[in-house]
Design a protein around this motif. Structure first.
Motif, short mmCIF file in Angstrom:
data_model
loop_
_atom_site.label_atom_id
_atom_site.label_comp_id
_atom_site.label_asym_id
_atom_site.label_seq_id
_atom_site.Cartn_x
_atom_site.Cartn_y
_atom_site.Cartn_z
N GLY A 1 33.08 38.04 50.98
CA GLY A 1 34.10 38.84 51.62
C GLY A 1 35.41 38.09 51.79
N ALA A 2 36.50 38.84 51.88
CA ALA A 2 37.80 38.22 52.14
C ALA A 2 37.79 37.49 53.48
N MET A 3 36.97 37.96 54.39
CA MET A 3 36.67 37.24 55.63
C MET A 3 35.18 36.88 55.58
N THR A 4 34.85 35.63 55.79
CA THR A 4 33.46 35.24 55.67
C THR A 4 33.12 34.11 56.64
N TYR A 5 31.84 33.80 56.72
CA TYR A 5 31.31 32.77 57.61
C TYR A 5 31.91 31.40 57.26
N PRO A 6 32.51 30.70 58.22
CA PRO A 6 33.11 29.39 57.93
C PRO A 6 32.12 28.38 57.36
N GLU B 1 35.41 33.39 45.51
CA GLU B 1 36.25 34.50 45.06
C GLU B 1 36.18 35.60 46.12
N PRO B 2 37.30 35.94 46.76
CA PRO B 2 37.28 36.93 47.84
C PRO B 2 37.16 38.35 47.32
N LEU B 3 36.40 39.15 48.07
CA LEU B 3 36.24 40.57 47.76
C LEU B 3 36.81 41.40 48.90
N ALA B 4 37.54 42.44 48.55
CA ALA B 4 38.12 43.32 49.56
C ALA B 4 37.01 43.97 50.40
N MET B 5 37.35 44.26 51.65
CA MET B 5 36.38 44.82 52.60
C MET B 5 37.00 46.00 53.32
N ASP B 6 36.15 46.88 53.83
CA ASP B 6 36.59 47.90 54.75
C ASP B 6 35.70 47.85 55.98
N ARG B 7 35.69 48.88 56.80
CA ARG B 7 34.94 48.85 58.06
C ARG B 7 33.43 48.86 57.85
N GLN B 8 32.99 49.06 56.60
CA GLN B 8 31.56 49.02 56.29
C GLN B 8 31.19 47.79 55.48
N GLY B 9 32.13 46.86 55.31
CA GLY B 9 31.81 45.61 54.63
C GLY B 9 32.42 45.50 53.24
N ILE B 10 31.81 44.67 52.41
CA ILE B 10 32.31 44.41 51.06
C ILE B 10 32.35 45.70 50.24
N PRO C 1 32.02 47.60 46.84
CA PRO C 1 31.41 47.39 45.52
C PRO C 1 32.43 47.38 44.38
N ASP C 2 33.46 48.22 44.47
CA ASP C 2 34.48 48.24 43.41
C ASP C 2 35.16 46.89 43.26
N ALA C 3 35.31 46.17 44.37
CA ALA C 3 35.94 44.86 44.32
C ALA C 3 35.07 43.88 43.53
N GLU D 1 32.91 44.77 41.18
CA GLU D 1 32.96 45.20 39.78
C GLU D 1 34.23 44.71 39.11
N ARG D 2 35.36 44.80 39.81
CA ARG D 2 36.64 44.33 39.24
C ARG D 2 36.59 42.83 38.97
N LEU D 3 36.01 42.08 39.92
CA LEU D 3 35.89 40.64 39.72
C LEU D 3 35.07 40.34 38.47
N CYS D 4 33.97 41.06 38.30
CA CYS D 4 33.08 40.80 37.16
C CYS D 4 33.78 41.06 35.82
N ARG D 5 34.76 41.96 35.80
CA ARG D 5 35.50 42.20 34.55
C ARG D 5 36.38 41.01 34.20
N LYS D 6 36.78 40.23 35.21
CA LYS D 6 37.61 39.04 34.96
C LYS D 6 36.77 37.77 34.85
N ARG D 7 35.78 37.68 35.74
CA ARG D 7 35.04 36.42 35.87
C ARG D 7 33.74 36.72 36.61
N VAL D 8 32.62 36.61 35.96
CA VAL D 8 31.35 36.94 36.60
C VAL D 8 30.91 35.80 37.51
N PRO D 9 30.74 36.07 38.79
CA PRO D 9 30.30 35.01 39.70
C PRO D 9 28.83 34.67 39.48
N LYS D 10 28.46 33.46 39.85
CA LYS D 10 27.06 33.05 39.74
C LYS D 10 26.24 33.65 40.89
#
Length: 457
Positions: A185-190, A204-213, A215-217, A219-228
């Motif tokens: 998440g764009a905000m995460t555990y220190p 790699e930060p993922l956009a969040m809303d009031r329900q958390g991470i 999914p579209d964020a 998917e977009r990241l995976c199109r650029k760079r697939v995280p491990k």
């Protein structure tokens, strides 16, 4: 005479000096009545400017740590009966720990629990070295405790560890190499940020809303760079308090399967929720590493967390990493945790904490009123969105000056420009009166325009 030093991880340099001085006072390294070095001498030793030291001295006086005597210098304050420092009124709302409910006597429970563990015929084995996976009885009881949120969990997949942070580091060390990417998440555990820094991992930060991470964020990241790996706190997220709905968990799992991503599910707050949402490890056991700590549903003094690996082979791999780093979980604490699981004590502690959290959340709602914030009714913390005239770092600094410690968004951010928000922890205050006092101070502060209370330099 005090040897000047500073706490490296303090929010500001001047606070690092104050916190170091306070720690040395409490440890007895300096004693009441002792004279402090001159401010200029401290500045030279620490390599900071004189105004930083002056600011530290002012803060130390505000906290009651020191007293200035005209023409003589600055001296350590006398200590009152019971060991508390005169005038030290800081209310800590920064540490995200569970409250200690009035009906739970931890002194008694710890004493009785330790006696019960050591009093059995095989009790002294809890003082021996043990397998890095944890003992078979401890893993069996852990599986029983986890069964209501992870369907089909077996003891062969479980590793007993010395707390969630140790578990997280070991999982990352087992699965990832320097330069590998973790989506979070764009905000995460220190603690994740600290592991990434130590291991040379890329967050790699993922956009969040009031329900958390979102999914579209991912998917977009995976199109650029697939995280491990994908790191997620699915229940009462720290710091945003969001809980991922079941459907969103399933969508994230689908994306992870599609791209071959391992999921690290850090789920410390799930036992506090009355509503049970299926865990990611229950929905996708083959690609998920689940961390379940007792620190948030019992006490952080019980340094035990259970890791559920995807399979028995993964559990043995993790145990091998633990053997090379921390060797094993504390055996006596692991036995105590098992004892509390087996006799229902852990369940009663969690229930009492859940109820106390609910009461404190209602208190927070009554004090904060219509100030915008997010919260879970049974969680330890709230996520306070600040009005436009406040920056989070400034607000946290001014709160500290009026005697309330909170954490700004920057501590959790994986993005360059985080939201202007602060985390307020409700559990660490020793009682509700202190909590109400601290929240009232914050509510009064947030209503003030920040420019009106800036320090004149």
């Amino acid at each position: 005479m005090w040897r000047p030093r500073l706490v490296e991880n303090a929010r500001m340099k001047y606070l690092g000096i104050v916190e170091a001085l306070e720690a040395d006072i409490r440890s007895g390294m300096v004693v009441p009545g002792e004279r402090l070095p001159a401010q200029r001498a401290i500045a030279e030793v620490l390599g900071v400017d004189l105004t930083t030291v002056t600011r530290a001295f002012n803060e130390a006086r505000r906290r009651g740590l020191v007293q200035a005597q005209a023409g003589r210098g600055t001296f350590i304050s006398e200590v009152m009966e019971g060991g508390s420092l005169q005038g030290h009124s800081l209310i800590d709302l920064s540490m995200n720990i569970p409250p200690q409910p009035a009906e739970i006597d931890f002194r008694k429970l710890l004493s009785q629990g330790m006696s019960a563990v050591l009093g059995t015929s095989r009790g002294l084995l809890s003082l021996h070295y043990q397998e890095s996976t944890g003992t078979a009885p401890d893993r069996h009881l852990a599986a029983n405790w986890l069964a209501d949120r992870i369907d089909g969990v077996t003891s062969e997949r479980i590793v007993v560890t010395g707390g969630a942070q140790s578990a997280l580091f070991a999982i990352c060390d087992t699965l990832l190499d320097r330069g590998d990417v973790i989506a979070c998440g764009a905000m995460t555990y220190p603690g994740l940020k600290a592991v990434a820094f130590q291991k040379g991992l890329v967050l790699e930060p993922l956009a969040m809303d009031r329900q958390g991470i979102l999914p579209d964020a991912l998917e977009r990241l995976c199109r650029k760079r697939v995280p491990k790996a994908l790191y997620v706190i699915p229940s009462i997220d720290n710091p945003t308090t969001a809980t991922l709905p079941e459907e969103r968990r399933r969508v994230l799992i689908g994306i992870a399967r599609k791209h071959g991503i391992t999921i690290i599910e850090d789920d410390p707050y799930a036992p506090l929720r009355q509503e049970r949402t299926p865990s990611i490890a229950g929905l996708a056991p083959d690609i998920t590493w689940h961390i379940a700590t007792l620190s948030k549903c019992a006490t952080p003094a019980l340094r035990i967390a259970y890791v559920v690996a995807p399979d028995a082979t993964g559990a043995l791999r993790l145990a091998s990493t633990l053997r090379a780093t921390v060797l094993m979980a504390p055996p006596l604490l692991a036995s105590l945790a098992s004892h509390w699981v087996s006799d229902g004590t852990l369940r009663e502690i969690t229930r009492a904490i859940r109820n106390e959290n609910a009461t404190r959340q209602k208190l927070a709602a009554s004090v904060l009123g219509d100030i915008g914030y997010a919260a879970d009714p049974h969680g330890h913390h709230v996520w306070l969105q600040l009005p436009s005239h406040w920056r989070a770092s400034d607000f946290a600094e001014h709160a500290d000056r009026v005697g309330v410690s909170i954490v700004p968004a920057s501590a959790f951010a994986t993005v360059a420009q985080p939201v202007e928000a602060v985390r307020i922890s409700l559990g660490v205050a020793p009682d509700r009166d202190d909590l109400e006092d601290g929240l009232t101070q914050l509510a009064n502060l947030i209503a003030q325009p920040s420019f009106a209370i800036r320090t004149v330099v």
